[in-house]
Design an enzyme around this catalytic site. Structure first.
Site, PDB file in Angstrom:
ATOM      1  N   GLU A  94     -32.433 -16.113 -28.616  1.00  9.55           N
ATOM      2  CA  GLU A  94     -31.124 -16.673 -28.308  1.00  9.55           C
ATOM      3  C   GLU A  94     -31.196 -17.512 -27.040  1.00  9.55           C
ATOM      4  O   GLU A  94     -31.985 -17.231 -26.143  1.00  9.55           O
ATOM      5  CB  GLU A  94     -30.113 -15.529 -28.129  1.00  9.55           C
ATOM      6  CG  GLU A  94     -29.878 -14.798 -29.444  1.00  9.55           C
ATOM      7  CD  GLU A  94     -28.953 -13.588 -29.350  1.00  9.55           C
ATOM      8  OE1 GLU A  94     -28.359 -13.241 -30.386  1.00  9.55           O
ATOM      9  OE2 GLU A  94     -28.824 -12.985 -28.280  1.00  9.55           O
ATOM     10  N   CYS A 107     -29.461 -21.471 -20.451  1.00 16.15           N
ATOM     11  CA  CYS A 107     -30.171 -20.221 -20.194  1.00 16.15           C
ATOM     12  C   CYS A 107     -31.107 -20.016 -21.383  1.00 16.15           C
ATOM     13  O   CYS A 107     -30.653 -19.842 -22.515  1.00 16.15           O
ATOM     14  CB  CYS A 107     -29.142 -19.096 -20.075  1.00 16.15           C
ATOM     15  SG  CYS A 107     -29.889 -17.476 -19.926  1.00 16.15           S
ATOM     16  N   CYS A 114     -38.968  -8.340 -25.184  1.00 14.15           N
ATOM     17  CA  CYS A 114     -39.473  -8.272 -23.808  1.00 14.15           C
ATOM     18  C   CYS A 114     -40.374  -7.061 -23.667  1.00 14.15           C
ATOM     19  O   CYS A 114     -40.140  -6.038 -24.302  1.00 14.15           O
ATOM     20  CB  CYS A 114     -38.295  -8.150 -22.835  1.00 14.15           C
ATOM     21  SG  CYS A 114     -38.760  -8.326 -21.092  1.00 14.15           S
ATOM     22  N   CYS A 118     -36.331  -2.526 -18.593  1.00 11.85           N
ATOM     23  CA  CYS A 118     -35.153  -2.320 -17.759  1.00 11.85           C
ATOM     24  C   CYS A 118     -34.110  -1.552 -18.568  1.00 11.85           C
ATOM     25  O   CYS A 118     -33.748  -1.966 -19.675  1.00 11.85           O
ATOM     26  CB  CYS A 118     -34.585  -3.660 -17.309  1.00 11.85           C
ATOM     27  SG  CYS A 118     -35.783  -4.666 -16.429  1.00 11.85           S
ATOM     28  N   CYS A 121     -30.729  -3.284 -19.894  1.00  9.73           N
ATOM     29  CA  CYS A 121     -30.807  -4.593 -20.567  1.00  9.73           C
ATOM     30  C   CYS A 121     -30.974  -4.432 -22.078  1.00  9.73           C
ATOM     31  O   CYS A 121     -31.837  -3.682 -22.537  1.00  9.73           O
ATOM     32  CB  CYS A 121     -31.967  -5.404 -19.999  1.00  9.73           C
ATOM     33  SG  CYS A 121     -32.149  -7.016 -20.782  1.00  9.73           S
ATOM     34  N   CYS A 339     -25.468 -12.098 -19.326  1.00  9.94           N
ATOM     35  CA  CYS A 339     -26.749 -11.545 -18.844  1.00  9.94           C
ATOM     36  C   CYS A 339     -27.018 -10.182 -19.451  1.00  9.94           C
ATOM     37  O   CYS A 339     -26.172  -9.294 -19.414  1.00  9.94           O
ATOM     38  CB  CYS A 339     -26.698 -11.305 -17.333  1.00  9.94           C
ATOM     39  SG  CYS A 339     -26.848 -12.744 -16.340  1.00  9.94           S
TER      40      CYS A 339
HETATM   41  N1  SAH Z   1     -36.999 -10.925 -17.215  1.00 11.33           N
HETATM   42  C1  SAH Z   1     -36.376 -11.872 -16.322  1.00 11.33           C
HETATM   43  C2  SAH Z   1     -35.455 -12.772 -17.074  1.00 11.33           C
HETATM   44  C3  SAH Z   1     -34.227 -12.074 -17.637  1.00 11.33           C
HETATM   45  S1  SAH Z   1     -32.949 -12.621 -16.660  1.00 11.33           S
HETATM   46  C4  SAH Z   1     -35.717 -11.142 -15.191  1.00 11.33           C
HETATM   47  O1  SAH Z   1     -35.678  -9.927 -15.229  1.00 11.33           O
HETATM   48  O2  SAH Z   1     -35.302 -11.770 -14.232  1.00 11.33           O
HETATM   49  C5  SAH Z   1     -31.621 -11.740 -17.039  1.00 11.33           C
HETATM   50  C6  SAH Z   1     -30.902 -11.232 -15.802  1.00 11.33           C
HETATM   51  O3  SAH Z   1     -29.848 -10.397 -16.261  1.00 11.33           O
HETATM   52  C7  SAH Z   1     -31.787 -10.371 -14.917  1.00 11.33           C
HETATM   53  O4  SAH Z   1     -31.408 -10.499 -13.575  1.00 11.33           O
HETATM   54  C8  SAH Z   1     -31.437  -8.985 -15.424  1.00 11.33           C
HETATM   55  O5  SAH Z   1     -31.759  -7.999 -14.495  1.00 11.33           O
HETATM   56  C9  SAH Z   1     -29.963  -9.134 -15.654  1.00 11.33           C
HETATM   57  N2  SAH Z   1     -29.411  -8.156 -16.588  1.00 11.33           N
HETATM   58  C10 SAH Z   1     -30.058  -7.480 -17.559  1.00 11.33           C
HETATM   59  N3  SAH Z   1     -29.203  -6.676 -18.218  1.00 11.33           N
HETATM   60  C11 SAH Z   1     -27.992  -6.880 -17.667  1.00 11.33           C
HETATM   61  C12 SAH Z   1     -26.699  -6.374 -17.950  1.00 11.33           C
HETATM   62  N4  SAH Z   1     -26.490  -5.510 -18.930  1.00 11.33           N
HETATM   63  N5  SAH Z   1     -25.671  -6.814 -17.178  1.00 11.33           N
HETATM   64  C13 SAH Z   1     -25.867  -7.733 -16.198  1.00 11.33           C
HETATM   65  N6  SAH Z   1     -27.064  -8.253 -15.903  1.00 11.33           N
HETATM   66  C14 SAH Z   1     -28.115  -7.824 -16.626  1.00 11.33           C
END
Ligand code: SAH
Length: 346
Positions: A94, A107, A114, A118, A121, A339
């Site tokens: 996406e 984005c 991945c 985390c 996420c 995000c």
């Molecule tokens: N792997 C990279 C790129 C993903 S960026 C990274 O970790 O930076 C996506 C961003 O959204 C990251 O900052 C991640 O920590 C954040 N993120 C992930 N899940 C989220 C959620 N449920 N709510 C808000 N931010 C989230």
């Protein structure tokens, strides 16, 4: 049995020129085809109208163009657009177009799924299937640039690698994609308008510093206390904060570029004064900006956005220490485009 044809965009311009020489044509033909493939985003060899029919057939016999297809496009009530992008092998990633008054930001995804874990996420719940190729990343940007022109009457202005995947775990392909995005032979965008966001892979941050890359760096920190960070981002056990910090110091010493941190404040996890102080200590060594991002729930209720007082507490502590803070509201929540919500649900 048909032998597998090669993805023509895996070839460099020089290799393409060489291919034509080896096939009894002029090297210059390679330049023409290269322009069709990248700058003009041709989807078929037949579209290459200044190339003879025979040559197009010869290309067809040897190569494929693995362009992406936008399978589905959803529009949020706030104008955000989410594309479900089908790859040549049927897998789906996406990407998201985020409009503001003055900008359009793309984005984009760097991997299918991945490999990191985390816990907050949605993408982490998918298996990491494979890395995206440079052309698959490039095509996502082209698709969003076209949508921006169509729906907002302006070209794309910024790109963030904040879609699915960890860009630094697919570093070479991400770098090649950025080369084409910034090259006059591709989209000619300024690298200053591109941000690569990482969970923090110290070795790769150092490599980027050594290569003096010109794009911007964002780090998804979420906690500056090892114990807490490992509990929400388990790979932190392998890449602890000490190593991350050292890599970032190296990055700053080489590039003199400000570092952006992404940070969500969660109830009961990092909403204390102690946690905010640790963040200040972690990022004070260089000019920094902290984006306090709103949490986008991913269904099981284990994580909850902290209350407004805690976010304000962070904001004032950071500001009084000379650190720039922005509080980010989510965009595209109603279509699972915010995000951490990208997980091919639709
Ligand atoms: N792997 C990279 C790129 C993903 S960026 C990274 O970790 O930076 C996506 C961003 O959204 C990251 O900052 C991640 O920590 C954040 N993120 C992930 N899940 C989220 C959620 N449920 N709510 C808000 N931010 C989230």
């Amino acid at each position: 049995m048909e032998t597998k044809k090669k993805d023509i965009r895996a070839l460099t311009k020089e290799q393409l020129r060489q291919f034509f020489v080896e096939h009894g044509d002029k090297a210059f033909r390679g330049n023409q085809v290269y322009e069709w493939l990248w700058q003009k985003s041709a989807h078929t060899f037949d579209a290459m109208t200044n190339v003879s029919k025979e040559t197009r057939q010869m290309l067809e016999d040897n190569f494929v163009i693995n362009h992406i297809r936008v399978d589905q496009m959803q529009r949020s009530s706030d104008g955000t657009i989410k594309n479900a992008v089908r790859l040549h092998d049927g897998l789906v990633v996406e990407s998201v177009l985020i409009p503001t008054e003055t900008r359009t930001t793309a984005c984009v995804s760097s991997q299918v799924g991945c490999s990191l874990d985390c816990r907050f996420c949605a993408t982490a719940r998918m298996k990491r299937m494979r890395n995206l190729n440079p052309d698959e990343i490039y095509d996502q940007v082209v698709a969003i640039d076209n949508e921006s022109r169509l729906y907002f009457d302006r070209p794309l202005s910024n790109i963030v690698f904040m879609g699915m995947g960890e860009p630094l775990m697919n570093y070479n392909n991400v770098l090649k994609a950025i080369e084409m995005i910034t090259s006059p032979e591709g989209l000619g965008m300024s690298p200053r308008r591109i941000t690569v966001s990482t969970s923090g892979v110290p070795k790769m941050i150092k490599k980027m510093a050594d290569e003096e890359v010109k794009f911007r760096l964002a780090v998804s920190l979420h906690s500056a206390i090892d114990e807490v960070r490992t509990s929400i981002m388990p790979f932190n056990a392998t890449f602890p904060l000490k190593d991350l910090r050292e890599a970032l110091e190296y990055w700053y010493s080489k590039t003199k570029n400000r570092i952006t941190y992404e940070y969500v404040v969660w109830k009961g996890i990092n909403d204390t004064r102690e946690a905010a102080d640790a963040l200040v200590r972690f990022c004070k060594f260089a000019p920094s900006k902290v984006n306090l991002i709103e949490y986008n729930p991913i269904d099981d209720g284990e994580f909850q956005q902290a209350n407004a007082d805690a976010v304000e507490m962070y904001q004032s502590i950071l500001e009084s220490n000379g650190i720039t803070v922005t509080v980010r509201r989510s965009r595209g929540k109603d279509i699972d485009a915010a995000c951490g919500q990208l997980a091919n649900k639709s």
